[in-house]
Motif scaffolding. Structure first.
Motif, PDB file in Angstrom:
ATOM      1  N   ARG A  25      24.519  39.595 -29.845  1.00  6.27           N
ATOM      2  CA  ARG A  25      24.536  40.961 -29.306  1.00  6.27           C
ATOM      3  C   ARG A  25      24.115  41.015 -27.837  1.00  6.27           C
ATOM      4  O   ARG A  25      23.817  42.091 -27.324  1.00  6.27           O
ATOM      5  CB  ARG A  25      23.577  41.844 -30.108  1.00  6.27           C
ATOM      6  CG  ARG A  25      23.864  41.880 -31.585  1.00  6.27           C
ATOM      7  CD  ARG A  25      25.000  42.847 -31.861  1.00  6.27           C
ATOM      8  NE  ARG A  25      25.317  42.860 -33.276  1.00  6.27           N
ATOM      9  CZ  ARG A  25      25.896  43.902 -33.877  1.00  6.27           C
ATOM     10  NH1 ARG A  25      26.218  44.976 -33.192  1.00  6.27           N
ATOM     11  NH2 ARG A  25      26.180  43.843 -35.143  1.00  6.27           N
ATOM     12  N   VAL A 113      25.963  52.794 -30.662  1.00 13.09           N
ATOM     13  CA  VAL A 113      24.878  52.620 -29.695  1.00 13.09           C
ATOM     14  C   VAL A 113      23.555  53.198 -30.194  1.00 13.09           C
ATOM     15  O   VAL A 113      22.496  52.615 -29.984  1.00 13.09           O
ATOM     16  CB  VAL A 113      25.288  53.223 -28.329  1.00 13.09           C
ATOM     17  CG1 VAL A 113      24.127  53.212 -27.351  1.00 13.09           C
ATOM     18  CG2 VAL A 113      26.458  52.440 -27.752  1.00 13.09           C
ATOM     19  N   ILE A 131      19.138  49.038 -24.203  1.00  9.74           N
ATOM     20  CA  ILE A 131      19.988  47.900 -24.587  1.00  9.74           C
ATOM     21  C   ILE A 131      20.258  46.979 -23.400  1.00  9.74           C
ATOM     22  O   ILE A 131      20.249  45.759 -23.523  1.00  9.74           O
ATOM     23  CB  ILE A 131      21.321  48.414 -25.203  1.00  9.74           C
ATOM     24  CG1 ILE A 131      21.062  49.082 -26.560  1.00  9.74           C
ATOM     25  CG2 ILE A 131      22.344  47.280 -25.347  1.00  9.74           C
ATOM     26  CD1 ILE A 131      22.210  49.949 -27.065  1.00  9.74           C
ATOM     27  N   ILE A 151      29.586  48.705 -24.482  1.00  9.89           N
ATOM     28  CA  ILE A 151      28.673  48.100 -25.473  1.00  9.89           C
ATOM     29  C   ILE A 151      29.293  48.178 -26.880  1.00  9.89           C
ATOM     30  O   ILE A 151      29.256  47.210 -27.645  1.00  9.89           O
ATOM     31  CB  ILE A 151      27.286  48.792 -25.442  1.00  9.89           C
ATOM     32  CG1 ILE A 151      26.585  48.524 -24.106  1.00  9.89           C
ATOM     33  CG2 ILE A 151      26.407  48.346 -26.619  1.00  9.89           C
ATOM     34  CD1 ILE A 151      25.373  49.420 -23.831  1.00  9.89           C
ATOM     35  N   TRP A 155      30.095  45.004 -29.330  1.00 13.06           N
ATOM     36  CA  TRP A 155      29.447  44.849 -30.627  1.00 13.06           C
ATOM     37  C   TRP A 155      30.398  45.009 -31.801  1.00 13.06           C
ATOM     38  O   TRP A 155      29.981  44.872 -32.958  1.00 13.06           O
ATOM     39  CB  TRP A 155      28.303  45.862 -30.760  1.00 13.06           C
ATOM     40  CG  TRP A 155      27.103  45.478 -29.953  1.00 13.06           C
ATOM     41  CD1 TRP A 155      26.932  44.333 -29.228  1.00 13.06           C
ATOM     42  CD2 TRP A 155      25.906  46.238 -29.786  1.00 13.06           C
ATOM     43  NE1 TRP A 155      25.710  44.329 -28.619  1.00 13.06           N
ATOM     44  CE2 TRP A 155      25.048  45.498 -28.946  1.00 13.06           C
ATOM     45  CE3 TRP A 155      25.472  47.477 -30.264  1.00 13.06           C
ATOM     46  CZ2 TRP A 155      23.788  45.944 -28.576  1.00 13.06           C
ATOM     47  CZ3 TRP A 155      24.205  47.921 -29.900  1.00 13.06           C
ATOM     48  CH2 TRP A 155      23.369  47.181 -29.067  1.00 13.06           C
ATOM     49  N   ALA A 171      21.952  48.694 -33.066  1.00 10.27           N
ATOM     50  CA  ALA A 171      21.633  49.970 -32.433  1.00 10.27           C
ATOM     51  C   ALA A 171      20.335  50.520 -33.003  1.00 10.27           C
ATOM     52  O   ALA A 171      19.474  51.003 -32.263  1.00 10.27           O
ATOM     53  CB  ALA A 171      22.762  50.961 -32.674  1.00 10.27           C
ATOM     54  N   ALA A 174      17.532  48.491 -31.638  1.00 11.17           N
ATOM     55  CA  ALA A 174      17.274  48.852 -30.243  1.00 11.17           C
ATOM     56  C   ALA A 174      16.566  50.198 -30.180  1.00 11.17           C
ATOM     57  O   ALA A 174      15.650  50.413 -29.393  1.00 11.17           O
ATOM     58  CB  ALA A 174      18.584  48.899 -29.458  1.00 11.17           C
TER      59      ALA A 174
END
Lengths: 189, 189
Positions: A25, A113, A131, A151, A155, A171, A174
């Protein structure tokens, strides 16, 4: 190592976000910008100017993939027409350079995200900052949205790892990390 | 002498018509074509392929002006999105070559070419054939429409001459001539 360009299309503000996607990632910022044209100008001139900027961007950074926000026709008709026109330009420029274009819906991007499809603009900005390890939230929202699109593309299809309460998406991981850092209350859907 | 490119935008059929406009109302055919892409293909690939064809057309014939049909959002939404996308490509390609783009509505074109704004596709085709002195009606309708757009642009602002029953537009004159030649009943609105 893949270079991905996210594009949040629009005539008044067009967000572009370039990231480098590594193993797993791992993602890092290459470049982010927002191109603007005056709303009062002739549409042909506005689109022409944005096309030249996009062309120069593609030729400078040579992305391997483009992630473009999918336009829906049910929104404001004038805005949608401009967005469709600039999307056509993106298709043409990418095709001429053999760069694949992926279309992503706003809720797909939010889900990838932030972990849920109904996140606010501000939540997307905070997560993009976290991120990519940026010192501040990318502004305006079009810049953060472009990076979020890139992003999401990076991913796509990467397997989720497992957290203490079962599988967590990157996500969500994060988000938890960002929460812990910011000592904010937990996000409620 | 002005070279004018008319474009009837669309993804499934894109009509292009190039004419030479001389003094007064003199117009002659240079080139007419219809580019097609398969409806089932990826939109990015369809637009990309059409963009390459348009680019080659612009660089071969180097038109001084482009006349593009104005897209309205109230029609079929899927069709309008594709049409807006290819219109954006036309704006970008023309702008990069410093070629002005005029937007013309279908009723403006019908009025300029046939003398009334509610003409049928078939009437437009017949008049385009007559005005350009062609041996047959350009087919499909997208080809005739592209030429009609170019003729409309060529005739923009040219003063109407006077016929026996008062001023006649060139379209009306052409229509009368076509009628006389074809021994058809007079057009009723």
């Amino acid at each position: 190592m893949t270079v991905i360009l996210g594009i949040d299309p629009g005539l008044t503000r067009l967000g572009v976000g370039l990231i480098r996607a590594g193993q797993g990632r791992t993602v890092s910022l290459i470049h982010v910008d927002v191109y603007r044209t005056p709303p009062g100008d002739d549409p042909a001139a506005r689109i022409g100017a944005l096309a030249l900027q996009l062309e120069s961007l593609l030729d400078t950074y040579k992305p391997d993939l483009v992630a473009l926000e999918r336009v829906f026709a049910q929104h404001n008709v004038r805005t949608v027409m401009g967005t469709a026109q600039i999307s056509g330009v993106v298709f043409a420029l990418a095709h001429a350079r053999s760069i694949p274009v992926s279309l992503r819906t706003p809720s797909e991007v939010k889900a990838a995200v932030t972990g849920h499809g109904r996140a606010t603009k501000s939540q997307v900005g905070t997560l993009v900052q976290s991120i990519l390890g940026l010192s501040e939230v990318p502004k305006p929202a079009d810049a953060a949205d472009a990076l979020a699109l890139a992003i999401t593309e990076a991913w796509r299809g990467t397997p989720a790892s497992t957290g203490p309460q079962g599988p967590l998406t990157p996500a969500q991981q994060a988000w938890r990390a960002a929460e812990a850092k910011a000592k904010r209350p937990k996000l409620t859907e």
